[in-house]
Enzyme design. Structure first.
Site, PDB file in Angstrom:
ATOM      1  N   ARG A  36     -29.695  -7.528  17.033  1.00 18.55           N
ATOM      2  CA  ARG A  36     -29.632  -7.144  18.625  1.00 18.55           C
ATOM      3  C   ARG A  36     -29.964  -5.809  18.724  1.00 18.55           C
ATOM      4  O   ARG A  36     -30.019  -5.215  20.002  1.00 18.55           O
ATOM      5  CB  ARG A  36     -28.293  -7.623  19.321  1.00 18.55           C
ATOM      6  CG  ARG A  36     -27.850  -9.183  19.151  1.00 18.55           C
ATOM      7  CD  ARG A  36     -26.678  -9.606  19.666  1.00 18.55           C
ATOM      8  NE  ARG A  36     -26.096 -10.735  19.195  1.00 18.55           N
ATOM      9  CZ  ARG A  36     -26.806 -11.996  19.310  1.00 18.55           C
ATOM     10  NH1 ARG A  36     -27.817 -12.159  20.264  1.00 18.55           N
ATOM     11  NH2 ARG A  36     -26.199 -12.984  18.775  1.00 18.55           N
ATOM     12  N   HIS A  68     -34.665 -13.782   8.646  1.00 17.91           N
ATOM     13  CA  HIS A  68     -35.006 -14.029  10.103  1.00 17.91           C
ATOM     14  C   HIS A  68     -34.868 -12.930  10.814  1.00 17.91           C
ATOM     15  O   HIS A  68     -34.286 -12.008  10.775  1.00 17.91           O
ATOM     16  CB  HIS A  68     -33.804 -15.046  10.523  1.00 17.91           C
ATOM     17  CG  HIS A  68     -34.324 -15.809  11.661  1.00 17.91           C
ATOM     18  ND1 HIS A  68     -34.684 -14.933  13.084  1.00 17.91           N
ATOM     19  CD2 HIS A  68     -34.565 -16.825  12.158  1.00 17.91           C
ATOM     20  CE1 HIS A  68     -35.108 -15.912  13.907  1.00 17.91           C
ATOM     21  NE2 HIS A  68     -34.749 -17.282  13.442  1.00 17.91           N
ATOM     22  N   TYR A  71     -34.003 -11.292  17.410  1.00 17.68           N
ATOM     23  CA  TYR A  71     -34.329 -11.988  18.481  1.00 17.68           C
ATOM     24  C   TYR A  71     -34.919 -11.267  19.712  1.00 17.68           C
ATOM     25  O   TYR A  71     -35.420 -11.924  20.583  1.00 17.68           O
ATOM     26  CB  TYR A  71     -33.259 -12.976  19.066  1.00 17.68           C
ATOM     27  CG  TYR A  71     -32.635 -13.774  18.008  1.00 17.68           C
ATOM     28  CD1 TYR A  71     -33.359 -14.866  17.834  1.00 17.68           C
ATOM     29  CD2 TYR A  71     -31.424 -13.661  17.567  1.00 17.68           C
ATOM     30  CE1 TYR A  71     -32.887 -15.766  16.810  1.00 17.68           C
ATOM     31  CE2 TYR A  71     -30.782 -14.489  16.862  1.00 17.68           C
ATOM     32  CZ  TYR A  71     -31.445 -15.749  16.483  1.00 17.68           C
ATOM     33  OH  TYR A  71     -31.055 -16.646  15.235  1.00 17.68           O
ATOM     34  N   HIS A 108     -39.808 -16.077  15.764  1.00 23.23           N
ATOM     35  CA  HIS A 108     -40.301 -16.990  16.851  1.00 23.23           C
ATOM     36  C   HIS A 108     -41.703 -16.237  17.280  1.00 23.23           C
ATOM     37  O   HIS A 108     -41.772 -15.088  17.595  1.00 23.23           O
ATOM     38  CB  HIS A 108     -39.269 -17.011  17.789  1.00 23.23           C
ATOM     39  CG  HIS A 108     -37.861 -17.623  17.416  1.00 23.23           C
ATOM     40  ND1 HIS A 108     -36.960 -17.953  18.474  1.00 23.23           N
ATOM     41  CD2 HIS A 108     -37.455 -18.013  16.045  1.00 23.23           C
ATOM     42  CE1 HIS A 108     -36.095 -18.381  17.699  1.00 23.23           C
ATOM     43  NE2 HIS A 108     -36.363 -18.528  16.333  1.00 23.23           N
ATOM     44  N   GLU A 145     -41.996 -19.891  13.431  1.00 28.44           N
ATOM     45  CA  GLU A 145     -41.190 -20.845  13.594  1.00 28.44           C
ATOM     46  C   GLU A 145     -41.434 -21.827  14.578  1.00 28.44           C
ATOM     47  O   GLU A 145     -41.708 -21.472  15.646  1.00 28.44           O
ATOM     48  CB  GLU A 145     -39.959 -20.423  13.866  1.00 28.44           C
ATOM     49  CG  GLU A 145     -38.587 -21.818  13.878  1.00 28.44           C
ATOM     50  CD  GLU A 145     -37.124 -21.152  13.924  1.00 28.44           C
ATOM     51  OE1 GLU A 145     -37.027 -19.765  13.514  1.00 28.44           O
ATOM     52  OE2 GLU A 145     -36.327 -22.001  14.148  1.00 28.44           O
ATOM     53  N   ASP A 179     -38.404 -26.182  12.042  1.00 27.70           N
ATOM     54  CA  ASP A 179     -36.863 -26.089  12.656  1.00 27.70           C
ATOM     55  C   ASP A 179     -36.863 -27.589  13.094  1.00 27.70           C
ATOM     56  O   ASP A 179     -37.458 -27.947  14.262  1.00 27.70           O
ATOM     57  CB  ASP A 179     -36.595 -25.364  13.608  1.00 27.70           C
ATOM     58  CG  ASP A 179     -35.100 -25.282  13.775  1.00 27.70           C
ATOM     59  OD1 ASP A 179     -34.645 -26.224  14.451  1.00 27.70           O
ATOM     60  OD2 ASP A 179     -34.501 -24.436  14.032  1.00 27.70           O
ATOM     61  N   HIS A 182     -35.841 -27.842  16.702  1.00 22.96           N
ATOM     62  CA  HIS A 182     -36.701 -27.587  17.849  1.00 22.96           C
ATOM     63  C   HIS A 182     -37.839 -28.569  17.784  1.00 22.96           C
ATOM     64  O   HIS A 182     -38.334 -28.931  18.839  1.00 22.96           O
ATOM     65  CB  HIS A 182     -37.305 -26.160  17.197  1.00 22.96           C
ATOM     66  CG  HIS A 182     -36.321 -25.096  17.235  1.00 22.96           C
ATOM     67  ND1 HIS A 182     -36.545 -23.815  16.612  1.00 22.96           N
ATOM     68  CD2 HIS A 182     -35.034 -25.268  17.618  1.00 22.96           C
ATOM     69  CE1 HIS A 182     -35.445 -22.956  16.798  1.00 22.96           C
ATOM     70  NE2 HIS A 182     -34.472 -23.997  17.298  1.00 22.96           N
ATOM     71  N   HIS A 216     -35.852 -25.294   8.774  1.00 31.69           N
ATOM     72  CA  HIS A 216     -34.506 -25.130   9.401  1.00 31.69           C
ATOM     73  C   HIS A 216     -33.865 -26.534   9.562  1.00 31.69           C
ATOM     74  O   HIS A 216     -34.461 -27.197  10.292  1.00 31.69           O
ATOM     75  CB  HIS A 216     -34.621 -24.283  10.608  1.00 31.69           C
ATOM     76  CG  HIS A 216     -34.937 -22.662  10.486  1.00 31.69           C
ATOM     77  ND1 HIS A 216     -34.963 -21.879  11.227  1.00 31.69           N
ATOM     78  CD2 HIS A 216     -34.647 -22.038   9.210  1.00 31.69           C
ATOM     79  CE1 HIS A 216     -35.036 -20.623  10.952  1.00 31.69           C
ATOM     80  NE2 HIS A 216     -34.978 -20.704   9.547  1.00 31.69           N
ATOM     81  N   ASP A 229     -32.826 -26.024  23.162  1.00 31.90           N
ATOM     82  CA  ASP A 229     -32.319 -25.464  21.681  1.00 31.90           C
ATOM     83  C   ASP A 229     -30.766 -25.265  21.647  1.00 31.90           C
ATOM     84  O   ASP A 229     -30.458 -24.223  21.806  1.00 31.90           O
ATOM     85  CB  ASP A 229     -32.979 -24.130  21.529  1.00 31.90           C
ATOM     86  CG  ASP A 229     -32.879 -23.517  19.946  1.00 31.90           C
ATOM     87  OD1 ASP A 229     -32.274 -24.479  19.620  1.00 31.90           O
ATOM     88  OD2 ASP A 229     -33.319 -22.487  19.693  1.00 31.90           O
ATOM     89  N   HIS A 231     -28.309 -26.466  18.490  1.00 29.69           N
ATOM     90  CA  HIS A 231     -28.036 -26.989  17.122  1.00 29.69           C
ATOM     91  C   HIS A 231     -26.831 -27.906  17.103  1.00 29.69           C
ATOM     92  O   HIS A 231     -25.714 -27.387  17.944  1.00 29.69           O
ATOM     93  CB  HIS A 231     -27.701 -26.028  16.159  1.00 29.69           C
ATOM     94  CG  HIS A 231     -29.298 -25.186  16.150  1.00 29.69           C
ATOM     95  ND1 HIS A 231     -29.534 -24.329  15.345  1.00 29.69           N
ATOM     96  CD2 HIS A 231     -30.364 -25.233  16.856  1.00 29.69           C
ATOM     97  CE1 HIS A 231     -30.761 -23.694  15.549  1.00 29.69           C
ATOM     98  NE2 HIS A 231     -31.194 -24.196  16.392  1.00 29.69           N
ATOM     99  N   GLU A 261     -28.676 -23.997  10.364  1.00 25.21           N
ATOM    100  CA  GLU A 261     -28.101 -22.890  11.540  1.00 25.21           C
ATOM    101  C   GLU A 261     -27.287 -23.343  12.338  1.00 25.21           C
ATOM    102  O   GLU A 261     -27.356 -23.398  13.483  1.00 25.21           O
ATOM    103  CB  GLU A 261     -29.408 -22.355  11.988  1.00 25.21           C
ATOM    104  CG  GLU A 261     -30.407 -21.736  11.228  1.00 25.21           C
ATOM    105  CD  GLU A 261     -31.800 -21.062  12.022  1.00 25.21           C
ATOM    106  OE1 GLU A 261     -32.363 -20.217  11.840  1.00 25.21           O
ATOM    107  OE2 GLU A 261     -32.058 -22.077  12.670  1.00 25.21           O
TER     108      GLU A 261
HETATM  109 ZN   LIG Z   1     -34.267 -22.057  13.125  1.00 23.43          ZN
END
Ligand SMILES: [Zn+2]
Length: 286
Positions: A36, A68, A71, A108, A145, A179, A182, A216, A229, A231, A261
């Site tokens: 972050r 990864h 974000y 992403h 991804e 993924d 996704h 993923h 999205d 999970h 994830e």
């Molecule tokens: Zn993912």
């Protein structure tokens, strides 16, 4: 597939490997930094040494490791300042991967926020070219991804990823991370074996099977084509166990890291449960 999960690096990057080994994992995904925050100082020497030592100790193969990216990164943005920041940050994370011995970094593709799909994809290509065209270019690969396609995000179709891969100057440095949640949310069905086969044919016909470097493994709380999205634990979402079985029994993905994830729950009970489910699907007892 080499099965594992995204693991916390709380207490040191090497702790992720320790936790993965404790859960009997053969693969592991990490953040190279606080995801972050923008600041991307290279990992300190002692952290690198501790990580590399632990890697030898726990027996997770280096090519079963994946990182990864933050974000915050948006490579597709029309905003020059954000694009600069994103590109610098991705380059820094790739160099952190090089230091740690992690061969690839998942990111992403980003959101075009109204500038259009074509313009967004051109920005992603420019970012990747600027990173790998630099004199001190990183070695670690960038894995784009697949996304659920919320808002203006790119990567909800395999064809968009194909266009980006075809556009970059160093395609050997760029791959794809599928993924399952996704893909499903973006409208790709693979619950029935025939649909799974059709999906693999589509992957082959667009980005190519060799471009796929990580998967993923997440079930989806929402339905096919929902573009949401969220999970879910393996077998407890809208995809269901069969859809994962096709991926796990497919020898073409045998050496790839397959990364959970999903919710970890107390004391990692979520990871333990999902790992057991995946192991069962990978080696059906019949
Ligand atoms: Zn993912």
């Amino acid at each position: 597939m080499r099965l594992g999960a995204h693991m916390s690096t709380a207490g040191g990057t090497f702790r992720a490997l320790e936790r993965a080994a404790e859960y009997g994992m053969d693969a592991c995904q990490i953040f190279t930094k606080n995801q972050r925050q923008w600041a991307a100082k290279p990992p300190p020497d002692d952290a690198v040494a501790a990580f590399r030592d632990k890697m030898g100790e726990v027996g997770i193969a280096p090519d079963a490791l994946v990182a990864h990216a933050s974000y915050l990164i948006n490579l597709a943005t029309p905003d020059d300042a954000l694009w600069e920041k994103s590109t610098t940050s991705l380059g820094g994370e790739l160099r952190a991967c090089d230091a740690l011995g992690v061969p690839s970094l998942v990111v992403h593709p980003g959101a075009h926020v109204g500038s259009g799909t074509e313009a967004g994809m051109a920005r992603v290509v420019a970012a990747i070219d600027s990173i790998y065209g630099a004199a001190d270019a990183p070695v670690a690969m960038t894995l784009l991804e697949t996304t659920a396609g919320q808002g203006t995000t790119l990567g909800a179709t395999l064809d968009e990823l194909r266009v980006i891969l075809a556009g970059v100057a160093s395609p050997e440095r760029v791959g794809v991370c599928l993924d399952t949640c996704h893909l499903f949310a973006a409208g790709y069905d693979f619950r029935a074996e025939s649909d799974y086969r059709a999906l693999v044919a589509q992957i082959d016909g667009t980005v190519g099977l060799d471009a796929v470097r990580a998967i993923h493994l997440n079930d989806s709380q929402h339905g096919l084509g929902s573009r949401k999205d969220r999970h879910a634990h393996i077998g407890e979402g809208e995809i269901g166990r069969d859809g994962f079985g096709w991926f796990l029994m497919d020898p073409r993905w045998r050496d790839l890291p397959g990364i959970l994830e999903t919710e970890k729950g107390d004391d990692g009970e979520g990871d333990r449960k999902n790992m057991a489910t995946l192991r069962g699907l990978a080696a059906p007892a019949d």
